[in-house]
Motif scaffolding. Structure first.
Motif, mmCIF file in Angstrom:
data_model
loop_
_atom_site.group_PDB
_atom_site.id
_atom_site.type_symbol
_atom_site.label_atom_id
_atom_site.label_comp_id
_atom_site.label_asym_id
_atom_site.label_seq_id
_atom_site.Cartn_x
_atom_site.Cartn_y
_atom_site.Cartn_z
ATOM 1 N N PRO A 77 47.969 89.006 60.783
ATOM 2 C CA PRO A 77 47.426 88.877 62.140
ATOM 3 C C PRO A 77 47.162 90.201 62.848
ATOM 4 N N GLU A 78 47.961 91.226 62.562
ATOM 5 C CA GLU A 78 47.755 92.484 63.269
ATOM 6 C C GLU A 78 46.536 93.258 62.792
ATOM 7 N N LYS A 79 45.901 92.795 61.730
ATOM 8 C CA LYS A 79 44.632 93.384 61.312
ATOM 9 C C LYS A 79 43.441 92.683 61.973
ATOM 10 N N GLN A 80 43.711 91.635 62.719
ATOM 11 C CA GLN A 80 42.651 90.840 63.327
ATOM 12 C C GLN A 80 42.357 91.403 64.728
ATOM 13 N N LEU A 81 41.218 92.069 64.842
ATOM 14 C CA LEU A 81 40.952 92.881 66.026
ATOM 15 C C LEU A 81 40.724 92.071 67.296
ATOM 16 N N HIS A 82 40.456 90.778 67.166
ATOM 17 C CA HIS A 82 40.302 90.010 68.403
ATOM 18 C C HIS A 82 41.630 89.937 69.154
#
Length: 246
Positions: A77-82
């Motif tokens: 999840p922490e790679k998901q820029l939204h």
């Protein structure tokens, strides 16, 4: 570790003044200042009666390439820029999303928007879709979108690619920190450097329109009062002086 940068915010009183002006007056005054069209085309209000203005946090989407982005909704999840655009949220901020006009990806859902509201966010403008829209409308945010979908953000054809960079939302360039004003007429981008001049011009415009509105309601001549004619200006100045605005 993903790192994204914050925006430079204009003074809060500028956003408040532009919110009072509204999108239509802002668009007209910007046109007279040389910005032909600052209107974000496509997203429409799904929260009728809400008017907000605030500095833009921006999120850019690109076409999906599966080898470059996690496929599962909750994978890494922490790679998901939204998510990261929301980490920068402060009271009064707007999030503006270039989702490429995509109608199958829900950029944010109820949980993400609940977080944004809890951070003091004012509104979201998406050139694309949200999910959980029934619940999202109850959060007290202003929402301007193209539509709704049950799909999550990267389920189909697009993925979030950059935070707080210049974006093209609805065919209009939005710089991080620009003031976005949005209401039932849609969303308009006010370049931060033009905001003080816009406020000054719009306040003068609003004042003579107030006078003209009164006269038109009394049956006054449209040709005399809208726009305010040179012949009616002395009458307007007397009205203005009588209200202590000389």
């Amino acid at each position: 570790m993903v790192e994204t940068h914050d925006i430079t915010r204009p003074p809060a009183e500028l956003s408040a003044a532009i919110a009072a002006i509204g999108s239509a007056t802002a668009s007209g005054e910007l046109s007279r200042m040389g910005i032909r069209s600052a209107f974000i085309r496509g997203p429409v209000s799904v929260t009728p009666g809400v008017r907000v203005a605030g500095p833009a946090l921006t999120l850019q989407f690109l076409p999906k390439r599966e080898d470059l982005y996690p496929v599962d909704e909750y994978e890494e999840p922490e790679k998901q820029l939204h998510r990261h655009v929301m980490y920068h949220a402060r009271p009064g901020d707007m999030i503006v999303v270039d989702a490429r006009g995509d109608m199958s990806s829900g950029v944010f859902g109820e949980m993400m928007l609940t977080y944004f509201k809890g951070r003091g966010g004012a509104g979201v403008v998406v050139d694309g879709c949200l999910r959980d829209t029934g619940e999202a409308k109850q959060l007290g945010l202003g929402l301007w979108i193209r539509g709704a979908t049950p799909n999550f953000h990267a389920q189909t054809g697009i993925v979030p690619a950059a935070v707080n960079v210049p974006v093209a939302c609805g065919g209009t360039v939005v710089e991080p920190g620009d003031i976005v004003v949005a209401d039932d007429d849609g969303a308009v981008v006010v370049p931060a450097k033009l905001a003080p001049a816009l406020v000054a011009a719009a306040q003068e415009h609003a004042e003579w329109e107030e006078f003209s509105r009164i006269r038109l309601a009394e049956g006054g001549d449209l040709r005399r009062y809208y726009p305010l004619s040179d012949e009616a200006r002395p009458e307007y100045e007397r009205w203005r002086a009588g209200r202590g605005r000389a």
